[in-house]
Write an enzyme that holds these catalytic residues in place. Structure first.
Site, short mmCIF file in Angstrom:
data_model
loop_
_atom_site.label_atom_id
_atom_site.label_comp_id
_atom_site.label_asym_id
_atom_site.label_seq_id
_atom_site.Cartn_x
_atom_site.Cartn_y
_atom_site.Cartn_z
N SER A 125 2.85 -1.55 0.78
CA SER A 125 2.02 -0.45 1.29
C SER A 125 1.74 -0.73 2.76
O SER A 125 1.86 -1.88 3.21
CB SER A 125 0.70 -0.41 0.50
OG SER A 125 -0.24 0.43 1.15
N TYR A 175 -7.36 -3.40 -3.02
CA TYR A 175 -5.99 -2.88 -3.01
C TYR A 175 -5.20 -3.52 -1.87
O TYR A 175 -4.07 -3.98 -2.05
CB TYR A 175 -6.03 -1.36 -2.86
CG TYR A 175 -4.69 -0.67 -2.81
CD1 TYR A 175 -4.01 -0.32 -3.96
CD2 TYR A 175 -4.10 -0.35 -1.59
CE1 TYR A 175 -2.77 0.32 -3.91
CE2 TYR A 175 -2.87 0.28 -1.52
CZ TYR A 175 -2.21 0.62 -2.68
OH TYR A 175 -0.98 1.25 -2.63
P1 NDP Z 1 0.91 7.23 -9.22
O1 NDP Z 1 -0.50 7.00 -9.64
O2 NDP Z 1 1.40 8.62 -9.13
O3 NDP Z 1 1.91 6.40 -10.13
C1 NDP Z 1 1.63 5.07 -10.49
C2 NDP Z 1 2.44 4.75 -11.71
O4 NDP Z 1 2.18 3.40 -12.12
C3 NDP Z 1 2.07 5.65 -12.88
O5 NDP Z 1 3.25 6.13 -13.45
C4 NDP Z 1 1.34 4.71 -13.82
O6 NDP Z 1 1.51 5.01 -15.17
C5 NDP Z 1 2.02 3.39 -13.52
N1 NDP Z 1 1.20 2.27 -13.97
C6 NDP Z 1 -0.07 2.00 -13.64
N2 NDP Z 1 -0.49 0.92 -14.32
C7 NDP Z 1 0.55 0.51 -15.08
C8 NDP Z 1 0.73 -0.54 -16.01
N3 NDP Z 1 -0.25 -1.41 -16.28
N4 NDP Z 1 1.93 -0.68 -16.63
C9 NDP Z 1 2.93 0.20 -16.39
N5 NDP Z 1 2.82 1.25 -15.54
C10 NDP Z 1 1.63 1.39 -14.89
O7 NDP Z 1 1.03 6.50 -7.81
P2 NDP Z 1 2.19 6.48 -6.73
O8 NDP Z 1 3.44 7.04 -7.25
O9 NDP Z 1 1.60 7.02 -5.49
O10 NDP Z 1 2.31 4.89 -6.50
C11 NDP Z 1 3.45 4.14 -6.88
C12 NDP Z 1 3.41 2.83 -6.12
O11 NDP Z 1 3.47 3.09 -4.72
C13 NDP Z 1 2.15 2.00 -6.34
O12 NDP Z 1 2.47 0.62 -6.36
C14 NDP Z 1 1.34 2.33 -5.11
O13 NDP Z 1 0.41 1.30 -4.81
C15 NDP Z 1 2.41 2.43 -4.07
N6 NDP Z 1 2.06 3.14 -2.85
C16 NDP Z 1 1.77 4.48 -2.89
C17 NDP Z 1 1.48 5.15 -1.72
C18 NDP Z 1 1.22 6.62 -1.68
O14 NDP Z 1 0.98 7.13 -0.58
N7 NDP Z 1 1.24 7.34 -2.78
C19 NDP Z 1 1.44 4.44 -0.44
C20 NDP Z 1 1.77 3.04 -0.52
C21 NDP Z 1 2.07 2.43 -1.69
P3 NDP Z 1 0.39 5.90 -15.96
O15 NDP Z 1 0.80 7.32 -15.69
O16 NDP Z 1 0.59 5.45 -17.36
O17 NDP Z 1 -0.95 5.53 -15.41
#
Ligand code: NDP
Length: 257
Positions: free
Chosen positions: A148, A161
């Site tokens: 990130s 975070y």
């Molecule tokens: P979302 O919340 O849309 O997606 C996150 C995903 O992670 C969900 O599908 C969620 O599943 C899954 N997840 C969470 N906890 C677990 C777990 N314990 N086991 C398995 N799956 C899990 O977020 P983003 O798509 O935005 O984020 C994806 C990644 O990108 C993350 O690591 C985030 O920190 C990173 N990121 C995002 C940014 C952004 O601007 N959006 C910027 C920088 C980094 P469920 O639906 O079951 O909760």
């Protein structure tokens, strides 16, 4: 040997993307799939994992599924080992699953702190170790850790975070230090701000959005499909001599003050 443009292709490779039921993970699955990989969708729920994989197959991609929670070491070890023996090799791992919690640091609850660390940091360790043991035996593999801009820059209310994502950036270097000799490349991919479920509160906040567009040299939010080029590159033989790096895909945000 001269450069071959086909070195960007992922045909014959299988890519597991954690937390790929929605958001960035799902879009990265589409991108890696478009480059030729068979993608393995992971969510915590078996029916959801299968349904998303079926949706990608309907879109013309090669998709499989595996269900586990990245915080449940025993469950994910069993799921990954069974998948490797019953279905086939995981050549590419994208550690994408992550969560966000917001509160002033002085009020941040211990349980939220642990949730963020268990998912964003411990999860990367557990899943990578499980998959890397198979990659080491094969003498090759690609690991992409979703970092990130907070791997490098802090912001109020999300200190835990930022701590977790900073640690993932260093864990990526640690993977390079120990696993490069086994033919594994581990790199970080650090998104800037993308409009996903995780950022709904920020997207809905006009003041934040205006600040972000001024703060970002590109002058806008990112589109999730704009992460795919970097992911394909880091997953492909084109990046075989790149290891332990973190590539920021952020419209220039971390390059300017
Ligand atoms: P979302 O919340 O849309 O997606 C996150 C995903 O992670 C969900 O599908 C969620 O599943 C899954 N997840 C969470 N906890 C677990 C777990 N314990 N086991 C398995 N799956 C899990 O977020 P983003 O798509 O935005 O984020 C994806 C990644 O990108 C993350 O690591 C985030 O920190 C990173 N990121 C995002 C940014 C952004 O601007 N959006 C910027 C920088 C980094 P469920 O639906 O079951 O909760």
């Amino acid at each position: 040997m001269s450069f071959n443009i086909n070195s960007f292709k992922l045909e014959g490779r299988r890519a597991l993307i954690t937390g790929s039921g929605q958001g960035i993970g799902l879009e990265l699955a589409r991108g890696l799939g478009a480059a030729g990989a068979t993608v393995v969708i992971n969510t915590r729920n078996i029916d959801k994992s299968r349904a998303v994989a079926a949706q990608l197959r309907d879109e013309g991609l090669k998709a499989e599924s595996v269900a586990f929670d990245v915080t449940d070491r025993e469950q994910l070890l069993a799921a990954i080992n069974t998948f490797e023996s019953d279905v086939g090799a995981i050549d590419i791992l994208v550690n994408n699953a992550g969560i966000q919690r917001r509160a002033p640091l002085e009020d941040f609850s211990a349980s939220d702190w642990h949730d963020v660390m268990r998912t964003n940091l411990d999860g990367v360790f557990h899943v990578s170790q499980a998959v890397a043991r198979h990659m080491i035996a094969r003498g090759r593999g690609k690991i992409i850790n979703i970092c990130s801009v907070q791997s490098q820059l802090a912001r109020p209310t999300i200190a835990p975070y930022a701590a977790s994502k900073g640690a993932v950036k260093m864990l990526t270097k640690g993977m390079c230090a120990e696993w490069a000799r086994h033919g594994i490349q581990a790199n970080g991919l650090a998104p800037g701000y993308f409009a996903t479920e995780m950022n709904r509160a920020l997207v809905d906040n006009q003041e934040f959005s205006e600040w972000l567009c001024k703060r970002t040299p590109a002058g806008r939010w990112g589109r999730v499909d704009e992460l795919c080029g970097a992911a394909v590159f880091l997953a492909s033989p084109a990046s075989d001599f790149i290891n332990g790096q973190t590539l920021f895909v952020d419209g220039g945000l971390t390059s300017v003050v």
